[in-house]
Design a protein around this motif. Structure first.
Motif, mmCIF file in Angstrom:
data_model
loop_
_atom_site.group_PDB
_atom_site.id
_atom_site.type_symbol
_atom_site.label_atom_id
_atom_site.label_comp_id
_atom_site.label_asym_id
_atom_site.label_seq_id
_atom_site.Cartn_x
_atom_site.Cartn_y
_atom_site.Cartn_z
ATOM 1 N N TRP A 173 0.809 -1.212 0.000
ATOM 2 C CA TRP A 173 0.000 0.000 0.000
ATOM 3 C C TRP A 173 0.847 1.269 0.000
ATOM 4 O O TRP A 173 0.311 2.369 -0.120
ATOM 5 C CB TRP A 173 -0.921 0.025 1.223
ATOM 6 N N THR A 188 0.417 3.558 -2.958
ATOM 7 C CA THR A 188 -0.858 4.270 -2.973
ATOM 8 C C THR A 188 -0.783 5.554 -2.154
ATOM 9 O O THR A 188 -1.230 6.627 -2.589
ATOM 10 C CB THR A 188 -1.972 3.371 -2.412
ATOM 11 N N PHE A 189 -0.202 5.455 -0.960
ATOM 12 C CA PHE A 189 -0.098 6.635 -0.102
ATOM 13 C C PHE A 189 0.832 7.682 -0.716
ATOM 14 O O PHE A 189 0.528 8.883 -0.700
ATOM 15 C CB PHE A 189 0.408 6.228 1.287
ATOM 16 N N ALA A 238 -0.888 9.340 -3.593
ATOM 17 C CA ALA A 238 -1.910 10.275 -3.124
ATOM 18 C C ALA A 238 -1.278 11.594 -2.689
ATOM 19 O O ALA A 238 -1.805 12.683 -2.965
ATOM 20 C CB ALA A 238 -2.693 9.667 -1.962
ATOM 21 N N VAL A 265 -0.385 13.678 -5.787
ATOM 22 C CA VAL A 265 -1.559 14.342 -6.349
ATOM 23 C C VAL A 265 -1.970 15.527 -5.474
ATOM 24 O O VAL A 265 -2.289 16.614 -5.980
ATOM 25 C CB VAL A 265 -2.725 13.346 -6.498
ATOM 26 N N LEU A 266 -1.937 15.336 -4.156
ATOM 27 C CA LEU A 266 -2.298 16.424 -3.250
ATOM 28 C C LEU A 266 -1.311 17.586 -3.360
ATOM 29 O O LEU A 266 -1.705 18.758 -3.294
ATOM 30 C CB LEU A 266 -2.343 15.907 -1.804
#
Length: 342
Positions: free
Chosen positions: A318, A321-322, A325, A328-329
């Motif tokens: 995972w 994924t973090f 993210a 993108v942020l």
């Protein structure tokens, strides 16, 4: 009559000075609050506090030693990547450069050359590959994405061929001295961290105070206008890719010294982590925006997230994924800041 008319004018002048001073103070605060590295630092501190509350061993000396050492390798590379991104370019080959440099160092040490020879040869390899990238991009006008993507493949192939697809771990009579480069520590802080701190200061000064740094920002802001004002665009762009290759080589030498072995797969996937560090730290992929501290704190945040997930028992699969993210942020935050400034 003259005195009575001058007094209100003087009062108005003082009022205007106060207003201007207050405006400047507010602008300074607003500038800090609008700085992406500032907010990344806040997020990093909050994550550390929360994780230490959940898992008290998070902020222990041993874990902090591991975290700082691990993100130092990425942070060193992110500094060079920042120089490239400031020009509006990208370097996807840094991971493969690590592989080639590691193999070159390993082979020379295995052949019983002095460790200094191995280090210099490794750094020179990174500089040469960066120069090839820079020449193709700056002087032939090829797209940075295409050139560095091609070099990613070429570099990895060279690493496999040179190593004969074998791990190199017999480093000869100078092994201990070489191991200390990446595996040693001074005052309880790992050598790679010291290197990152020194390079961060050097790059921060270069970006902010040197003509080279101003040229990088100018090229990324408007390359055509930079040419018209006399900026040596081609030379500066080539130098940026040389610097990127050099920082990748420095990181490779130190990580091989820490691991005690060289493999051709070294650095696989690192280019994404390096680019993520610069973006999270406030670099604009369109060019013209970014800084040394942003690269430093962006690399730190990624490693803290990775370490926190492991200590929290989250499946390591995972992690991507973090990190994705957060990328993108970070871009979304940059876009919001851009709209506010407009």
């Amino acid at each position: 009559m003259t005195d009575t008319t001058q007094q209100p004018v003087a009062t108005q002048d003082f009022a205007r000075i106060d207003e201007v001073t207050a405006l400047r103070e507010r602008s300074l605060v607003q500038k800090i609050l609008a700085s992406q590295p500032f907010w990344v630092t806040i997020v990093l501190a909050l994550i550390c506090l929360v994780m230490n509350w959940i898992e008290p061993t998070f902020l222990t000396a041993d874990n902090l030693f591991n975290i700082t050492r691990n993100f130092a390798f990425i942070g060193i590379m992110a500094l060079g990547m920042t120089a490239v991104i400031l020009t509006g370019g990208i370097d996807l080959s840094v991971g493969s450069i690590m592989g080639v440099v590691g193999v070159v160092c390993g082979l020379l040490l295995q052949a019983e050359y002095h460790w200094l020879v191995a280090v210099v040869a490794g750094l020179a390899t990174g500089v040469v590959i960066g120069a090839v990238n820079g020449a193709l991009i700056a002087y032939l006008g090829l797209p940075p994405f295409v050139v560095t993507l091609g070099m990613l493949s070429v570099g990895r192939s060279l690493a496999v061929v040179l190593s004969e697809n074998k791990m190199i771990y017999e480093f000869g009579p100078y092994a201990e001295q070489f191991y200390w480069i990446g595996g040693g520590a001074i005052f309880g802080i790992a050598n790679p961290v010291w290197m990152l701190i020194v390079l961060t200061v050097v790059f921060a000064i270069a970006f902010a105070l040197s003509s080279w740094g101003r040229y990088l920002y100018a090229i990324g802001g408007n390359e055509h206008a930079a040419r018209l004002t006399g900026v040596p665009v081609d030379r500066i762009k080539m130098q940026a890719y040389i610097v990127s290759g050099l920082t990748a080589a420095i990181s490779s030498v130190m990580i091989v010294g820490w691991q005690g072995s060289a493999i051709n797969a070294l650095g696989t996937g690192y280019e994404l982590r390096v680019i993520a560090s610069t973006v999270i730290g406030g670099a604009n992929l369109m060019g013209g925006e970014g800084g040394a501290y942003g690269a430093f704190i962006g690399a730190a945040l990624i490693e803290v997230i990775r370490n926190a997930l492991l200590m929290a028992g989250v499946d390591s699969n995972w992690q991507g994924t973090f990190v994705g993210a957060f990328i993108v942020l970070a871009v979304l935050l940059e876009r919001i800041r851009g709209r506010k400034s407009d």
